[in-house]
Scaffold this motif. Structure first.
Motif, PDB file in Angstrom:
ATOM      1  N   ASN A 127      42.842   5.780  31.049  1.00  0.00           N
ATOM      2  CA  ASN A 127      41.438   5.960  31.395  1.00  0.00           C
ATOM      3  C   ASN A 127      40.812   6.963  30.426  1.00  0.00           C
ATOM      4  O   ASN A 127      41.072   8.155  30.502  1.00  0.00           O
ATOM      5  CB  ASN A 127      41.337   6.451  32.838  1.00  0.00           C
ATOM      6  CG  ASN A 127      39.913   6.513  33.329  1.00  0.00           C
ATOM      7  OD1 ASN A 127      39.056   7.086  32.683  1.00  0.00           O
ATOM      8  ND2 ASN A 127      39.658   5.905  34.485  1.00  0.00           N
ATOM      9  N   CYS A 150      33.042  21.631  30.330  1.00  0.00           N
ATOM     10  CA  CYS A 150      32.744  21.855  31.752  1.00  0.00           C
ATOM     11  C   CYS A 150      32.362  23.305  32.013  1.00  0.00           C
ATOM     12  O   CYS A 150      31.544  23.605  32.895  1.00  0.00           O
ATOM     13  CB  CYS A 150      33.964  21.487  32.604  1.00  0.00           C
ATOM     14  SG  CYS A 150      34.397  19.738  32.580  1.00  0.00           S
ATOM     15  N   CYS A 153      29.704  14.134  25.745  1.00  0.00           N
ATOM     16  CA  CYS A 153      30.340  15.021  26.718  1.00  0.00           C
ATOM     17  C   CYS A 153      30.320  16.460  26.205  1.00  0.00           C
ATOM     18  O   CYS A 153      30.482  16.704  25.008  1.00  0.00           O
ATOM     19  CB  CYS A 153      31.785  14.589  26.969  1.00  0.00           C
ATOM     20  SG  CYS A 153      31.949  12.905  27.613  1.00  0.00           S
ATOM     21  N   SER A 165      37.955  14.319  30.671  1.00  0.00           N
ATOM     22  CA  SER A 165      37.873  15.276  31.771  1.00  0.00           C
ATOM     23  C   SER A 165      39.059  16.244  31.734  1.00  0.00           C
ATOM     24  O   SER A 165      38.900  17.453  31.951  1.00  0.00           O
ATOM     25  CB  SER A 165      37.840  14.526  33.105  1.00  0.00           C
ATOM     26  OG  SER A 165      37.825  15.433  34.196  1.00  0.00           O
ATOM     27  N   LEU A 166      40.229  15.715  31.421  1.00  0.00           N
ATOM     28  CA  LEU A 166      41.416  16.574  31.325  1.00  0.00           C
ATOM     29  C   LEU A 166      41.327  17.536  30.147  1.00  0.00           C
ATOM     30  O   LEU A 166      41.945  18.598  30.147  1.00  0.00           O
ATOM     31  CB  LEU A 166      42.673  15.704  31.193  1.00  0.00           C
ATOM     32  CG  LEU A 166      43.042  14.870  32.435  1.00  0.00           C
ATOM     33  CD1 LEU A 166      44.195  13.927  32.121  1.00  0.00           C
ATOM     34  CD2 LEU A 166      43.407  15.789  33.604  1.00  0.00           C
ATOM     35  N   LEU A 167      40.554  17.147  29.141  1.00  0.00           N
ATOM     36  CA  LEU A 167      40.335  18.033  27.997  1.00  0.00           C
ATOM     37  C   LEU A 167      39.323  19.133  28.317  1.00  0.00           C
ATOM     38  O   LEU A 167      39.093  20.036  27.508  1.00  0.00           O
ATOM     39  CB  LEU A 167      39.830  17.227  26.795  1.00  0.00           C
ATOM     40  CG  LEU A 167      40.840  16.296  26.110  1.00  0.00           C
ATOM     41  CD1 LEU A 167      40.153  15.533  24.974  1.00  0.00           C
ATOM     42  CD2 LEU A 167      42.033  17.077  25.560  1.00  0.00           C
ATOM     43  N   GLY A 168      38.724  19.048  29.513  1.00  0.00           N
ATOM     44  CA  GLY A 168      37.751  20.066  29.914  1.00  0.00           C
ATOM     45  C   GLY A 168      36.316  19.705  29.596  1.00  0.00           C
ATOM     46  O   GLY A 168      35.483  20.603  29.437  1.00  0.00           O
ATOM     47  N   TYR A 169      36.014  18.399  29.522  1.00  0.00           N
ATOM     48  CA  TYR A 169      34.664  17.949  29.194  1.00  0.00           C
ATOM     49  C   TYR A 169      34.054  17.162  30.349  1.00  0.00           C
ATOM     50  O   TYR A 169      34.765  16.553  31.138  1.00  0.00           O
ATOM     51  CB  TYR A 169      34.671  17.080  27.933  1.00  0.00           C
ATOM     52  CG  TYR A 169      34.759  17.891  26.655  1.00  0.00           C
ATOM     53  CD1 TYR A 169      33.627  18.134  25.885  1.00  0.00           C
ATOM     54  CD2 TYR A 169      35.970  18.445  26.247  1.00  0.00           C
ATOM     55  CE1 TYR A 169      33.693  18.883  24.734  1.00  0.00           C
ATOM     56  CE2 TYR A 169      36.044  19.208  25.087  1.00  0.00           C
ATOM     57  CZ  TYR A 169      34.903  19.420  24.336  1.00  0.00           C
ATOM     58  OH  TYR A 169      34.977  20.179  23.191  1.00  0.00           O
ATOM     59  N   ARG A 170      32.730  17.186  30.404  1.00  0.00           N
ATOM     60  CA  ARG A 170      31.993  16.450  31.439  1.00  0.00           C
ATOM     61  C   ARG A 170      30.860  15.640  30.806  1.00  0.00           C
ATOM     62  O   ARG A 170      30.439  15.889  29.675  1.00  0.00           O
ATOM     63  CB  ARG A 170      31.418  17.415  32.476  1.00  0.00           C
ATOM     64  CG  ARG A 170      30.428  18.424  31.895  1.00  0.00           C
ATOM     65  CD  ARG A 170      29.814  19.296  32.971  1.00  0.00           C
ATOM     66  NE  ARG A 170      28.955  20.330  32.415  1.00  0.00           N
ATOM     67  CZ  ARG A 170      27.697  20.133  32.017  1.00  0.00           C
ATOM     68  NH1 ARG A 170      27.150  18.936  32.159  1.00  0.00           N
ATOM     69  NH2 ARG A 170      26.974  21.111  31.510  1.00  0.00           N
ATOM     70  N   GLN A 217      38.635   9.798  31.955  1.00  0.00           N
ATOM     71  CA  GLN A 217      39.511  10.768  32.624  1.00  0.00           C
ATOM     72  C   GLN A 217      40.219  11.651  31.601  1.00  0.00           C
ATOM     73  O   GLN A 217      40.422  12.844  31.827  1.00  0.00           O
ATOM     74  CB  GLN A 217      40.527  10.035  33.491  1.00  0.00           C
ATOM     75  CG  GLN A 217      41.388  10.977  34.334  1.00  0.00           C
ATOM     76  CD  GLN A 217      42.362  10.211  35.209  1.00  0.00           C
ATOM     77  OE1 GLN A 217      43.028   9.293  34.748  1.00  0.00           O
ATOM     78  NE2 GLN A 217      42.436  10.583  36.482  1.00  0.00           N
ATOM     79  N   PHE A 218      40.582  11.071  30.463  1.00  0.00           N
ATOM     80  CA  PHE A 218      41.214  11.841  29.395  1.00  0.00           C
ATOM     81  C   PHE A 218      40.290  12.957  28.920  1.00  0.00           C
ATOM     82  O   PHE A 218      40.719  14.107  28.735  1.00  0.00           O
ATOM     83  CB  PHE A 218      41.575  10.908  28.237  1.00  0.00           C
ATOM     84  CG  PHE A 218      42.077  11.605  27.008  1.00  0.00           C
ATOM     85  CD1 PHE A 218      43.275  12.296  27.018  1.00  0.00           C
ATOM     86  CD2 PHE A 218      41.337  11.571  25.832  1.00  0.00           C
ATOM     87  CE1 PHE A 218      43.740  12.946  25.886  1.00  0.00           C
ATOM     88  CE2 PHE A 218      41.793  12.213  24.691  1.00  0.00           C
ATOM     89  CZ  PHE A 218      42.993  12.906  24.718  1.00  0.00           C
TER      90      PHE A 218
END
Length: 230
Positions: free
Chosen positions: A123, A59, A56, A129-134, A126-127
């Protein structure tokens, strides 16, 4: 006079992974496995493993410049049940940071800082994603491992690409010839133990020399750099 408060550091101490790598032809794998069984005293089957690893990236791209060097790729390592890869309840999720390898020469092993953080509930994607990763890329690793002297993990595995994103059942071998990757790695250790661990890994080369050549991989191949589109 009031006593001043003593500052207590809460920083996580840096740990280092020391490792050697080798490439094994399909025909040589059974002999290496027999060798490992003799060396490790494992009278039962080897420890099987099936890992789905997702890389990842941030973002939001950092603007071109020196600050980009501070951007890091994170990896979500999902340990699956080899007998039932679809059983999400039995999957173990770990967020991994693999730092830049040491460029210095003279070591008996590849050395790089690492941080592993297990996600015990919720999840994991999702964790991140919340850290700002894709999502960036992914692969699957299938194989087995032995523990030598209680400290060195010998991983023998094959790498697969996924024909369908996120679907481990669509895994296809990266190398059609079926070659195996061999990694010998010590548990993450403090900086003061690194020289001795590297010496021990260097000594281990002779134990496998008849089956696979273990080498110190050029640090350029272990870089964890993020390639931006511009």
């Amino acid at each position: 006079m009031a006593a001043g408060k003593k500052h207590v550091s809460t920083a996580i101490p840096t740990r280092y992974e020391c490792s050697l790598h080798g490439l094994l032809a399909t025909a040589q794998e059974p002999q290496l496995r027999t060798r490992l069984e003799a060396l490790c005293g494992d009278t039962t089957a080897a420890h099987r493993e099936l890992h789905h690893e997702i890389a990842c990236v941030p973002c939001v791209e950092t603007p071109a410049g020196p600050l980009r060097r501070e951007d890091h790729m994170l990896r979500l390592r999902i340990e699956l049940d080899p007998d039932d890869p679809g059983d999400a309840d039995r999957a173990a999720n770990t967020v991994c940071f693999l730092g830049p390898p040491e460029p210095r020469s003279g070591r008996g092993a590849s050395v790089r800082p690492v941080v592993y953080a297990q996600v015990f509930s919720g999840n994991a994607p999702q964790f991140l994603s919340l850290l700002g990763y894709r999502f960036h890329s992914e692969f699957v690793r299938k194989g087995y491992w032995f523990l030598y002297r209680g400290a060195f993990k010998v991983i023998v595995s094959q790498v697969y690409r996924l024909a369908e994103e996120g679907n481990v059942h669509s895994a296809e071998p990266v190398d059609p010839a079926g070659s195996w990757l061999v990694q010998v790695a010590a548990d993450a250790t403090g900086q003061e133990q690194v020289p001795r661990v590297c010496e021990q890994l260097d000594e281990l080369k002779a134990l496998f020399g008849d089956h696979v050549e273990l080498v110190v991989v050029d640090h350029a191949f272990l870089e964890n750099k993020i390639t931006y589109s511009h």
